[in-house]
Design a protein around this motif. Structure first.
Motif, PDB file in Angstrom:
ATOM      1  N   ASN A 138       0.795  -1.055   0.191  1.00  0.00           N
ATOM      2  CA  ASN A 138       0.021   0.012  -0.116  1.00  0.00           C
ATOM      3  C   ASN A 138       0.958   1.381   0.068  1.00  0.00           C
ATOM      4  N   TRP A 139       1.995   1.135   0.517  1.00  0.00           N
ATOM      5  CA  TRP A 139       2.785   2.514   0.810  1.00  0.00           C
ATOM      6  C   TRP A 139       4.052   2.503  -0.338  1.00  0.00           C
ATOM      7  N   VAL A 140       4.270   1.395  -0.885  1.00  0.00           N
ATOM      8  CA  VAL A 140       5.298   1.410  -1.758  1.00  0.00           C
ATOM      9  C   VAL A 140       4.959   1.170  -3.286  1.00  0.00           C
ATOM     10  N   ALA A 141       4.432  -0.239  -3.353  1.00  0.00           N
ATOM     11  CA  ALA A 141       3.945  -0.496  -4.714  1.00  0.00           C
ATOM     12  C   ALA A 141       2.852   0.250  -5.316  1.00  0.00           C
ATOM     13  N   LYS A 142       1.772   0.551  -4.688  1.00  0.00           N
ATOM     14  CA  LYS A 142       0.662   1.418  -5.086  1.00  0.00           C
ATOM     15  C   LYS A 142       1.215   2.726  -5.390  1.00  0.00           C
ATOM     16  N   GLN A 143       2.197   3.279  -4.757  1.00  0.00           N
ATOM     17  CA  GLN A 143       2.752   4.655  -5.222  1.00  0.00           C
ATOM     18  C   GLN A 143       3.534   4.670  -6.598  1.00  0.00           C
ATOM     19  N   LEU A 144       3.980   3.394  -6.553  1.00  0.00           N
ATOM     20  CA  LEU A 144       4.844   3.443  -7.938  1.00  0.00           C
ATOM     21  C   LEU A 144       4.262   2.880  -9.325  1.00  0.00           C
ATOM     22  N   SER A 160      -7.889   4.023  -4.626  1.00  0.00           N
ATOM     23  CA  SER A 160      -6.329   3.737  -5.001  1.00  0.00           C
ATOM     24  C   SER A 160      -6.117   2.838  -6.233  1.00  0.00           C
ATOM     25  N   SER A 161      -4.774   2.870  -6.692  1.00  0.00           N
ATOM     26  CA  SER A 161      -4.421   1.935  -7.829  1.00  0.00           C
ATOM     27  C   SER A 161      -4.684   0.577  -7.439  1.00  0.00           C
ATOM     28  N   SER A 162      -5.187   0.000  -8.495  1.00  0.00           N
ATOM     29  CA  SER A 162      -5.577  -1.642  -8.341  1.00  0.00           C
ATOM     30  C   SER A 162      -4.523  -2.526  -8.248  1.00  0.00           C
ATOM     31  N   PHE A 163      -3.169  -2.006  -8.476  1.00  0.00           N
ATOM     32  CA  PHE A 163      -2.221  -2.871  -8.419  1.00  0.00           C
ATOM     33  C   PHE A 163      -1.100  -2.389  -7.354  1.00  0.00           C
TER      34      PHE A 163
END
Length: 182
Positions: free
Chosen positions: A77-83, A105-108
């Protein structure tokens, strides 16, 4: 390029197929699983049960599960969804009302799946029976995330990979710290 297009088309077909999966089992079981998994309530409840009824092994497994889940939440949630910015599957693909209640938020990747897999994977080495028991709701969470329209199957797969990695980090951290302190 054709390979990517073929994979995307296949994933879209699978997502639509899962959306239209309308069995008594799916209608009766998946919505309560979604509610229980929301805000990781299911895994906190499992940890409390393990800690309260499992003696030293239960407390150790519960602690490992919570730590794995926390690591997975950070990574997903705090790393991958931001990238990675990925839109959720189109609402038109889903014939049920679950699709109206999705995050913005992002689906991935799937954070729910990452948390579930991390919890279960971290618990299993300490208390295999509890890990096996947790594997059932973990699989249901992964299925539900696609069925509800919140994620594509690849989002769920990525969440599972993050969950396994988070659990591995949590399980290895004490050994690495001890090695570093020597």
């Amino acid at each position: 390029m054709r390979i990517v297009e073929g994979l995307r088309a296949g994933e879209n077909r699978l997502t639509k197929h899962m959306a239209f999966w309308d069995s008594v089992w799916a209608r009766g079981l998946l919505p309560p699983v979604e509610d229980a998994a929301e805000h990781t309530k299911l895994w906190w409840a499992a940890a409390v049960l393990m800690a309260a009824g499992g003696g030293w092994r239960g407390r150790r497994a519960a602690g490992a599960g919570i730590a794995g889940m926390a690591m997975a939440q950070v990574l997903s949630n705090w790393v991958a969804k931001q990238l990675v910015e990925r839109r959720r599957p189109p609402k038109e693909w889903f014939p049920h009302e679950d699709v109206e209640d999705r995050p913005d938020s992002s689906s991935f990747p799937s954070g729910h799946t990452a948390a579930a897999v991390a919890f279960t994977t971290a618990v299993a080495p300490t208390w295999p029976w509890a890990g096996a028991a947790c594997a059932v709701p973990t699989a249901l969470v992964a299925i539900e995330r696609v069925h509800s329209g919140a994620h594509y199957p690849s989002d769920v797969a990525a969440g599972a990979v993050i969950g396994v990695a988070a659990a591995a980090v949590v399980r290895a951290a004490p050994r690495l710290l001890l090695r570093h302190l020597e």
